[in-house]
Design a protein around this motif. Structure first.
Motif, PDB file in Angstrom:
ATOM      1  N   MET A 496      43.565  39.409  49.337  1.00  0.00           N
ATOM      2  CA  MET A 496      44.265  40.372  48.818  1.00  0.00           C
ATOM      3  C   MET A 496      44.719  41.524  49.494  1.00  0.00           C
ATOM      4  N   VAL A 501      49.993  42.497  47.590  1.00  0.00           N
ATOM      5  CA  VAL A 501      48.877  43.957  46.663  1.00  0.00           C
ATOM      6  C   VAL A 501      47.878  44.370  47.308  1.00  0.00           C
ATOM      7  N   ARG A 504      50.597  47.546  48.639  1.00  0.00           N
ATOM      8  CA  ARG A 504      50.882  48.341  47.390  1.00  0.00           C
ATOM      9  C   ARG A 504      49.751  48.791  46.705  1.00  0.00           C
ATOM     10  N   ALA A 525      48.526  49.419  40.271  1.00  0.00           N
ATOM     11  CA  ALA A 525      48.064  49.392  41.095  1.00  0.00           C
ATOM     12  C   ALA A 525      46.322  49.892  40.743  1.00  0.00           C
ATOM     13  N   TYR A 528      44.843  47.019  38.235  1.00  0.00           N
ATOM     14  CA  TYR A 528      44.184  46.400  39.056  1.00  0.00           C
ATOM     15  C   TYR A 528      43.045  47.057  40.033  1.00  0.00           C
ATOM     16  N   ALA A 842      53.761  40.437  38.974  1.00  0.00           N
ATOM     17  CA  ALA A 842      52.400  40.940  38.733  1.00  0.00           C
ATOM     18  C   ALA A 842      51.483  39.668  38.641  1.00  0.00           C
ATOM     19  N   TYR A 845      49.144  39.761  42.026  1.00  0.00           N
ATOM     20  CA  TYR A 845      47.350  40.420  41.478  1.00  0.00           C
ATOM     21  C   TYR A 845      47.027  39.191  41.475  1.00  0.00           C
ATOM     22  N   ASN A 848      47.506  36.454  45.047  1.00  0.00           N
ATOM     23  CA  ASN A 848      46.428  36.473  46.223  1.00  0.00           C
ATOM     24  C   ASN A 848      44.960  36.766  46.802  1.00  0.00           C
TER      25      ASN A 848
END
Length: 999
Positions: A496, A501, A504, A525, A528, A842, A845, A848
Motif C-alpha cells: 500500500m 493509496v 494519497r 483517505a 480508509y 476507490a 484501497y 493496493n
C-alpha cells in the motif's frame, strides 16, 4: 428545578477535580504552547508522594503538602529544561509525544517506588456537612470548589491586568517578537511549567481523597475530562474552564443517578460525556479543510515500503528454524508477544506515520475485535479462523467511527477526542464480567454476560482449520501463526505504501489543502486510514486474547493507557517505518527485549563485580547526558558542568553498588521506565527516525560506500507513458470554459469578495490583479472550493461547481497552485507528480494491499515533467530543491492533473528577473500549445501585461475594471486604486508597479 440544583451542588467536587487539572493544562499551554498530556500523571505522582510523606514517613500534613506541591512543580520545571527546551524548535507532534513519555516515566516510577499496595490520601480539609437545595454535601467539597475558583480568578486577573501576564501571552503567540523586547521565552515557559505542575501537585493533595483508594490508572485517565474542559475553554480562558468543568461533572452525575431505570447494560455511559462534548465542539468549530495560512508541520521520517525479498525469505527461514528447533517455551512466548504488539504498532505506522492522524485509540480497536471473536468462540462455537475474521471485520466500523472527528479536527484535538473515545469504550464494553457458559437462569445483558461468576470468557484450546495451535500445548505452532499474520499484514502495508493509496495518505498527512487540489478526497483517505489501522490493531487484539484459554477483558489488558504505550513504542521503533513496529515492540514487558534483558541480568548476577561496574558506567553516562541537556537548555553555564554530573552520578553508582546489582539483575521490571526515557531521547535526536530509521540510514551509508556520487544532471529516472508519440500534446484537459457570476464571499460582516464576475476560456490567460487585501486569493479559494460562498454561481462548461467539494472540483478539471507552494515535502519530485496524475479509483484501497499497481505516467504528467525540465530531479526529495525549482514543481504538479482550467496564485513570487521571464514563457506556452485556460494572480506587472489576454482588477473585494492589458493600464479608476490619485491618468508602467497586488 431543586433536584437539578441539588445535583449541581453534589457535582462540585468532581467539577473542582476536573478544573484543577484543566487549569494546569491551560496555564502550561498559554505559557509554553505545549499541550501537556502528562498532567494526570503529575497528579498521580503527587497523590502517591503525599501519601508516602504523611502516612508512611509520618511527616506532618502541612509540611508534607507543601513539599509535595514543590516537588511536583520542580518535576515540571526540570522536564521543561531537560526536554521541552531542547525540543522548542521541534514539531508539535514531537512535543506532545514527549509529554506522553513523561506520563510513562511517572507511571512506571510510581509502580516501582510505591508498589501495588492499596493506598489512600488523607484529607487536609475540615470535615462537616451542609444541606444545600435538599442535598447533604461535605464542607470539604465546597472548600475545594472555592479554592479552584479563587485560583482561576487570580490567574485570569494576572493574565489580563499584569505586565508579566500579558508578556506570557505574547511569548506563547510569538516567541521571537517577545524576545526582541526583553522577555525570555524559555524563562516564561519554565515558569508556566513549574506553576502548572505545581497545580497538579495541589490537586494531588486536595483532590486525590475523592479518588480513594488510589489507582494509578484511574488517576492517569482523569486527563480525558480535563482535556475536554480545557478544549471548551479554547486552552485560553480560565473562567470558561470552571464553567465547562461544572457542566460536564453535572451531566455525568445526572447520568449516573438516572441510569435509565437501573439498566445495567448501559453501565459506563457517563464516561462518554467528555467524548460527546469534545465531538460536538469539534463539529461546531472544526473545518473540513484547513484555513489558508495553516502551517503543515514537519512530520517523522518515512520508509519507502520497498521489500528486500531475499533478505525477507532468508530471515523468515532462520526465525522458523529457531521457533521449531532451538528456542525454549519462554523465548517462544516472548517472540509471540513481540509479534502481537508489532501488529498494534504497525496500525500506528499506517495511521500516524503515513496518514498523519494522531490517534490514541488503538487499544479500543484491539479490545473490540478480541471481544467479538472471543464471544463468538465461547458462546456460538465458531472456529477460530472465522471468529478472527469476524472480529477484524467488526472493528472496521469502529475505526470509521473514530475517524469521524478527524474529518473536522486534526493534530492535538484529534488525539484528545480519540483518547476520550477509547476511555468511553473501555467503560462501556470492557469494564464488565464476560464469562462462558452462563449459569442457567442467570440474568444476562445484550452482551451475553451476567452479574456474577467472574470466570472470564472460556475459549478453550485454540484450533486453526482443525489444527490445534494452543499456545500452552503447542507454543511453536502459535508463534508461527502469529509471526505469519504479522508478515502478511506488514507486506500488505508495504504494498500500500508503494502504491497510489500510499501517496494519497502521505499527501493528506503532509498538506490537506494541496491534497484536495489534486483531487484526493481528504474524507476518503482519513476514513480508509482509520479503517485499515483498526483492522490491523483488531488482528493484534484477537491474537493477544487467544494466547489464553480464558479471556478477561476488564483486567487491564485493554486499558486506555496502553494506547499511550503503543504510540511511544512506535516512536522508539520508527513511526514511519514498517520494520520499526517489530523493533519498538521489543520494549513491551515480556517481549523479546524483556527476555534479552532477563538473560543479560541473569548473567550479570553470576559476576557481582561486573554488574556493579556496568551499573556505575550507566549512572556515569546518565549523569553526562543530563548535564549536557541542562547546559543546552539553560545556556551560559560552565563547560565542565556535564563532567561534574558524570562524577556525581558515577559516585552514586559506586555508593549504591549492591542496589545497582539488584536493579540490573531485575532489568525487566524497569523496562517501562526505560521505554519512556528512550522515547524522549529519540525525540531529541535530529529527524526522530527511531531504531528502524537509524538502521536504514546506516545500511544506506554502507551500501553507498565506494560508489561514485553522480551529479544532479545524471540522476534522471526513465519515464514510461501511455502514449509516447507526442510529448507536446495539443490539449492536456478538455476544451471548456470557466464562468464565475456574481461571486460573493463573506467573513462575518466583511464582504471579502463582492459580486465578482469573470470568465476564462480554453487557451486564454486572464490576469486577476489588485492591491493587497483586494480579495484575489479569496476569489481563487472560492472558485476551487476552499472558501464557502454567500452567493453566486461557478460553472465549468455545463457543470455547476458551486455545491462541489474542493477535491471534486479538481477532478472536474479545475486545478490550482498556491502562493506558499504547499508541496508534499515527504515525497520525491516523481512521487509528487504521480500523486497528482494517479487515478482516483476507490478499488485501489483494496487492490493496493496486494500489489502497488503503479501504472505508467499519464501523458499530461510526462508532458509536465519535460516542459518544466524536471527529468533530472525526479528522484530527489522536494525539500532538497532550490526555491525556483520548487516553484516549477508546484506548477508541474497542477498541470499533471490534466486540468481544463489552471489557477496560478503568484507563481513568480520570490523568483529573480531571469526566472520570472522563463516562467512567463512557460505560462504562455501552457495556454497556446496545450489549450489551458489560466487565471493568473501576480504582483509582477511586467509578467501580467506580457502574458495575459485580459485582466480583471479587484479593490476591496469589488471588481473595478476588466479588459485588455492596455485598457486596464489606462483606466483612471485602476490608477486611483493603485496610486491613490484619481487625477493621474498616465498608464501604469511595469517597472513602477512590481510590488502591487500581492494578494
Amino acid at each position: 428545578m431543586i433536584d437539578l440544583l441539588g445535583y449541581g451542588v453534589l457535582s462540585l467536587g468532581t467539577a473542582a477535580l476536573y478544573a484543577f487539572l484543566a487549569i494546569g493544562i491551560v496555564l502550561i499551554r498559554r505559557g509554553s504552547g505545549v499541550l501537556n498530556f502528562a498532567q494526570g500523571a503529575l497528579l498521580m505522582f503527587a497523590a502517591y508522594f503525599f501519601n508516602q510523606l504523611s502516612e508512611q514517613w509520618n511527616i506532618p500534613t502541612a509540611p508534607a503538602a507543601v513539599l509535595t506541591i514543590a516537588i511536583t512543580g520542580l518535576i515540571g520545571l526540570l522536564f521543561h529544561v531537560l526536554v521541552m527546551r531542547p525540543l522548542r524548535n521541534s514539531t508539535q507532534l514531537n512535543r506532545v509525544i514527549a509529554t506522553l513519555g513523561l506520563a510513562i516515566i511517572l507511571q512506571a516510577s510510581v509502580g516501582l517506588v510505591f508498589g501495588s499496595d492499596s493506598r489512600s490520601v488523607p484529607t487536609v480539609l475540615p470535615d462537616g456537612k451542609f444541606t444545600v437545595f435538599g442535598q447533604e454535601v461535605g464542607a470539604d467539597i465546597l472548600i475545594r470548589f472555592v479554592i479552584i475558583s479563587i485560583v482561576a480568578s487570580g490567574l485570569w486577573a494576572f493574565f489580563r491586568y499584569t505586565t508579566r501576564g500579558l508578556a506570557t501571552t505574547a511569548v506563547a503567540e510569538n516567541p521571537q517578537a517577545a524576545s526582541t523586547i526583553g522577555w525570555s521565552p524559555d524563562a516564561v515557559a519554565g515558569a508556566s511549567w513549574f506553576a502548572g505542575a505545581g497545580l497538579a501537585g495541589l490537586a494531588g493533595v486536595l483532590m486525590a481523597p475523592l479518588q480513594n483508594p488510589l489507582s494509578s490508572n484511574n488517576l492517569l485517565l482523569l486527563i480525558v475530562p480535563a482535556l475536554a474542559v480545557a478544549l471548551f475553554a479554547g486552552f485560553v480562558s480560565f473562567p470558561l474552564t470552571i464553567l465547562a468543568a461544572f457542566v460536564i461533572a453535572l451531566i455525568e452525575l445526572e447520568i449516573q443517578v438516572h441510569r435509565f431505570g437501573e439498566d445495567w447494560s448501559l453501565k459506563g455511559l457517563d464516561k462518554a460525556v467528555p467524548v460527546v462534548a469534545i465531538v460536538l465542539f469539534l463539529i461546531w468549530r472544526g473545518r473540513s479543510i484547513p484555513e489558508r495560512g495553516h502551517l503543515s508541520e514537519e512530520r517523522p521520517m518515512l520508509g519507502t515500503g520497498r521489500v528486500n525479498v531475499p533478505a525477507l525469505i532468508i530471515g523468515t527461514a532462520i526465525v522458523l528454524v529457531l521457533i521449531w528447533f532451538v528456542l525454549p517455551p519462554s523465548w517462544l512466548g516472548a517472540l509471540t508477544l513481540n509479534a502481537v504488539w508489532a501488529l498494534l504498532l504497525l496500525s500506528v505506522v499506517v495511521l500516524v506515520g503515513y496518514a498523519g492522524q494522531l490517534s490514541l485509540g488503538q487499544v479500543a480497536f484491539a479490545g473490540i475485535a478480541a471481544l467479538v471473536s472471543g464471544r463468538l468462540v465461547a458462546t456460538q462455537d465458531w472456529p477460530l479462523e472465522w471468529a478472527l475474521l469476524a472480529g477484524v471485520i467488526a472493528v472496521v466500523p469502529v475505526g470509521i467511527l473514530f475517524a469521524l472527528p478527524a474529518l473536522r479536527a486534526r493534530g492535538l484535538q484529534l488525539a484528545v477526542v480519540t483518547l476520550g473515545m477509547s476511555v468511553a469504550i473501555d467503560a462501556i464494553f470492557f469494564q464488565r464480567t464476560y464469562y462462558s457458559p452462563a449459569p442457567e437462569g442467570a440474568q444476562t445483558s445484550i452482551f451475553g454476560d451476567a452479574l456474577s461468576k467472574p470466570e472470564g470468557t472460556v475459549v478453550g484450546e485454540a484450533h486453526l482449520f482443525g489444527i490445534p495451535i494452543d499456545k500452552t500445548l503447542y507454543p511453536e505452532r502459535y508463534a508461527t501463526f502469529v509471526l505469519i499474520a504479522f508478515l502478511i499484514a506488514a507486506l500488505a502495508v508495504a504494498s500500500m505504501r508503494r502504491g497510489r493509496v500510499g501517496r494519497r495518505l502521505i499527501a493528506v498527512r503532509t498538506n490537506e489543502r494541496a491534497a484536495a487540489s489534486i483531487g484526493v478526497s481528504i474524507f476518503g483517505a482519513k476514513l480508509y486510514a482509520f479503517a485499515l489501522s483498526a483492522g490491523i490493531a483488531g488482528l493484534g487484539g484477537v491474537l493477544f486474547a487467544f494466547q489464553q484459554r480464558n479471556i478477561t477483558y476488564g483486567a487491564g489488558a485493554f486499558a486506555p493507557f496502553q494506547s499511550v504505550l503503543i504510540i511511544a513504542f512506535a516512536v522508539v521503533g520508527g513511526i514511519g517505518y514498517i520494520t520499526g513496529s517489530f523493533a519498538g515492540a521489543m520494549l513491551v514487558s515480556g517481549a523479546l527485549g524483556s527476555r534479552i534483558g532477563s538473560a543479560f541480568s541473569t548473567s550479570l548476577g553470576k559476576v557481582p563485580w561486573l554488574s556493579r561496574l556496568i551499573g556505575t558506567a550507566i549512572a556515569a553516562i546518565a549523569g553526562l547526558a543530563i548535564g549536557r541537556a541542562i547546559q543546552r537548555g539553560v545556556g551560559h553555564l560552565p563547560r565542565y558542568l556535564p563532567w561534574i554530573f558524570l562524577a556525581v552520578f558515577a559516585g552514586s553508582g559506586i555508593a549504591l553498588g549492591g542496589r545497582m546489582q539488584e536493579w540490573l539483575t531485575n532489568l525487566d521490571r524497569y523496562l517501562p521506565l526505560i521505554g519512556g526515557v528512550v522515547v524522549i531521547l529519540i525525540l531529541m535526536q535530529p529527524g526522530g527516525r527511531g531504531i528502524a530509521g537509524f538502521a536504514t540510514a546506516q545500511v544506506q551509508k554502507m551500501s553507498n560506500r565506494g560508489r561514485p556520487t553522480l551529479p544532479d544532471s545524471e540522476r534522471g529516472t526513465s519515464i514510461k507513458i501511455l502514449d509516447d508519440s507526442n510529448d507536446r500534446p495539443q490539449r492536456v484537459g478538455a476544451t471548456t470554459s470557466l464562468v464565475v457570476k456574481d461571486l460573493t464571499v463573506r467573513f462575518g460582516n466583511v464582504r471579502a469578495v463582492d459580486n465578482v464576475s469573470l470568465s476564462i476560456r480554453s487557451g486564454e490567460i486572464v490576469g486577476l490583479i489588485g492591491p493587497n487585501g483586494a480579495g484575489k486569493t479569496t476569489t481563487v479559494d472560492a472558485i476551487t472550493g476552499y472558501s464557502s460562498i454567500a452567493s453566486g454561481q461557478i460553472r465549468l462548461g455545463e457543470v455547476a461547481l458551486t455545491a462541489m467539494s474542493a477535491h471534486k472540483r479538481a477532478r472536474a478539471g479545475v486545478s490550482r497552485s498556491f502562493q506558499n507552494l504547499e508541496l508534499f515535502e515527504d515525497l520525491t519530485v516523481l512521487e509528487n507528480i504521480r500523486a497528482a496524475s494517479d487515478t482516483r479509483d476507490a478499488l485501489a484501497y483494496v487492490t493496493n494491499l496486494v500489489t502497488p499497481g503503479n501504472r505508467p505516467l499519464t501523458q499530461a504528467a510526462v508532458a509536465a515533467i519535460r516542459v518544466f525540465d524536471l527529468e533530472h530531479d525526479l528522484n530527489r526529495p522536494v525539500r532538497d530543491l532550490s526555491y525556483g525549482r520548487r516553484r516549477l514543481v508546484a506548477i508541474a504538479r497542477a498541470v499533471a492533473t490534466a486540468p481544463s482550467i489552471l489557477l496560478l496564485d503568484e507563481p513568480a513570487a520570490g523568483l529573480d528577473e531571469h526566472e520570472s521571464a522563463e516562467l512567463a514563457a512557460l505560462t504562455r506556452r501552457l495556454a497556446n500549445e496545450w489549450g489551458l485556460g489560466i487565471l493568473l494572480i501576480e504582483h509582477d506587472m511586467a509578467f501580467v501585461m506580457d502574458v495575459c489576454d485580459r485582466v480583471t482588477v479587484l479593490d476591496f473585494g469589488r471588481q473595478i475594471a476588466s479588459g485588455t492589458p492596455a485598457q486596464v493600464q489606462s483606466d483612471p479608476v485602476v490608477l486611483a486604486a493603485y496610486l491613490g490619485d484619481e487625477s493621474n491618468t498616465e498608464p501604469v508602467e511595469a517597472e513602477t508597479t512590481t510590488s502591487v497586488g500581492a494578494r
